[in-house]
Design an enzyme around this catalytic site. Structure first.
Site, PDB file in Angstrom:
ATOM      1  N   ASP A  26       0.816  -1.220   0.000  1.00 54.22           N
ATOM      2  CA  ASP A  26       0.000   0.000   0.000  1.00 54.22           C
ATOM      3  C   ASP A  26       0.853   1.275   0.000  1.00 54.22           C
ATOM      4  O   ASP A  26       1.955   1.285   0.544  1.00 54.22           O
ATOM      5  CB  ASP A  26      -0.905  -0.026   1.248  1.00 54.22           C
ATOM      6  CG  ASP A  26      -2.035   0.972   1.137  1.00 54.22           C
ATOM      7  OD1 ASP A  26      -2.294   1.492   0.033  1.00 54.22           O
ATOM      8  OD2 ASP A  26      -2.671   1.238   2.177  1.00 54.22           O
ATOM      9  N   ASN A  74     -10.666  -3.226  -6.105  1.00 53.08           N
ATOM     10  CA  ASN A  74      -9.849  -2.272  -6.865  1.00 53.08           C
ATOM     11  C   ASN A  74     -10.400  -1.950  -8.259  1.00 53.08           C
ATOM     12  O   ASN A  74      -9.953  -0.996  -8.894  1.00 53.08           O
ATOM     13  CB  ASN A  74      -8.396  -2.756  -6.975  1.00 53.08           C
ATOM     14  CG  ASN A  74      -7.608  -2.633  -5.699  1.00 53.08           C
ATOM     15  OD1 ASN A  74      -6.671  -3.379  -5.440  1.00 53.08           O
ATOM     16  ND2 ASN A  74      -7.967  -1.664  -4.847  1.00 53.08           N
TER      17      ASN A  74
HETATM   18  C1  FPP Z   1      -2.135   0.039  -3.196  1.00 55.22           C
HETATM   19  O1  FPP Z   1      -1.626   1.367  -3.170  1.00 55.22           O
HETATM   20  C2  FPP Z   1      -1.596  -0.665  -4.359  1.00 55.22           C
HETATM   21  C3  FPP Z   1      -2.355  -1.283  -5.328  1.00 55.22           C
HETATM   22  C4  FPP Z   1      -3.823  -1.333  -5.301  1.00 55.22           C
HETATM   23  C5  FPP Z   1      -1.708  -1.917  -6.508  1.00 55.22           C
HETATM   24  C6  FPP Z   1      -0.471  -2.691  -6.227  1.00 55.22           C
HETATM   25  C7  FPP Z   1       0.149  -3.029  -7.526  1.00 55.22           C
HETATM   26  C8  FPP Z   1       1.459  -3.054  -7.794  1.00 55.22           C
HETATM   27  C9  FPP Z   1       2.511  -2.840  -6.774  1.00 55.22           C
HETATM   28  C10 FPP Z   1       1.953  -3.278  -9.200  1.00 55.22           C
HETATM   29  C11 FPP Z   1       1.808  -4.625  -9.791  1.00 55.22           C
HETATM   30  C12 FPP Z   1       2.252  -5.762  -8.959  1.00 55.22           C
HETATM   31  C13 FPP Z   1       3.148  -6.728  -9.284  1.00 55.22           C
HETATM   32  C14 FPP Z   1       3.202  -7.932  -8.415  1.00 55.22           C
HETATM   33  C15 FPP Z   1       4.073  -6.665 -10.437  1.00 55.22           C
HETATM   34  P1  FPP Z   1      -2.633   2.585  -3.383  1.00 55.22           P
HETATM   35  O2  FPP Z   1      -2.753   2.849  -4.831  1.00 55.22           O
HETATM   36  O3  FPP Z   1      -3.946   2.290  -2.712  1.00 55.22           O
HETATM   37  O4  FPP Z   1      -1.876   3.739  -2.650  1.00 55.22           O
HETATM   38  P2  FPP Z   1      -2.559   4.986  -1.910  1.00 55.22           P
HETATM   39  O5  FPP Z   1      -3.317   4.431  -0.724  1.00 55.22           O
HETATM   40  O6  FPP Z   1      -1.376   5.798  -1.500  1.00 55.22           O
HETATM   41  O7  FPP Z   1      -3.447   5.678  -2.897  1.00 55.22           O
END
Ligand code: FPP
Length: 246
Positions: A26, A74
């Site tokens: 996250d 998501n």
């Molecule tokens: C949460 O941060 C992250 C996600 C919903 C996506 C995670 C995806 C990746 C790291 C990329 C692809 C993965 C692999 C395994 C190659 P957020 O977007 O909710 O952050 P925020 O809370 O700061 O908005």
């Protein structure tokens, strides 16, 4: 005298590592916002950090690493953000397939892959298929995963087995129910890490994390370094796990 002090190195006993570490990756969006970048740049940095941490986990001999890449919730995000995450996954899987013989990491996907593009779904299945012969380190990617969704699917599959005479509700055990989950055959996580300052479970491994130790940090996922992982492991090693006993 220095005006600031570096945080002390965390002392990790590498002979007493948890078997299974799970991470909610996250904070990518906030990482990008702080730099005046689009959220997708945060996901790209997050994907890069996943590579670094996954490689390191293998190096130190961790048996299982599970990461939350995309939840059943998501899909509510803007379509460009969803496609950027799917694009990063595709890029990662193509790379992973290309260097599979060198890395020898077993990979599994936890989640309902059916709404993904046919191309991405095929890549996931191919990665699982080719890597199933490897032993030592297993990486599980939670993709279109939700803990409640997983439990509902398991309950439906179990009910069907009962209806068709393959199972008996009176004899259902925790271990037998676990075989209906995406994580069948994988031990429960010992340590669940959530960076970014959020202190909640967000539908992640609800059944499996019943006795997991939790580690929360304000560091955002793209900045979650090996040193941060050491801190999490050291914190875990300082806990007394009683599993409901004394
Ligand atoms: C949460 O941060 C992250 C996600 C919903 C996506 C995670 C995806 C990746 C790291 C990329 C692809 C993965 C692999 C395994 C190659 P957020 O977007 O909710 O952050 P925020 O809370 O700061 O908005």
């Amino acid at each position: 005298m220095a005006l600031w002090k570096k945080k002390p190195e965390a002392e990790v006993d590498f002979s007493r590592l948890p078997r299974h570490v799970a991470i909610i990756m996250d904070g990518n969006g906030r990482w990008a916002k702080r730099r005046g970048l689009p959220r997708t740049a945060g996901h790209a940095a997050g994907a890069e950090n996943f590579r670094t941490i996954a490689t390191y986990c293998k190096e130190i001999g961790l048996e299982y690493l599970t990461v939350y890449a995309f939840s059943t919730e998501n899909w509510k995000r803007p379509v460009e953000e969803v496609s950027a995450i799917m694009g990063l996954l595709k890029k990662y899987l193509l790379e992973a397939i290309g260097r599979m013989e060198r890395d020898r990491v077993k990979m599994r996907f936890f989640g309902d892959l059916s709404p993904l593009s046919a191309e991405l779904r095929e890549l996931c299945l191919e990665t699982e298929e080719i890597s199933k012969r490897y032993e030592g380190c297993q990486v599980n990617i939670c993709l279109n995963y939700g803990g409640r969704d997983e439990l509902l699917r398991a309950a439906r599959a179990f009910a069907l087995d009962c209806q068709e005479g393959r199972a008996d509700p009176g004899h259902l055990t925790e271990a037998a129910f676990g075989q209906y989950l995406y994580s069948a055959g994988v031990p429960d996580p010992d340590l669940v890490i959530r960076p970014s300052g959020e202190v909640r479970i967000s539908n992640f491994l609800l059944w499996q994390s019943a006795y997991a130790e939790f580690y929360f940090t304000d560091v955002l996922w793209p900045d979650f370094s090996k040193e941060e992982l050491h801190r999490a492991l050291a914190a875990y090693q300082g806990r007394s796990r009683r599993f409901g006993g004394v």
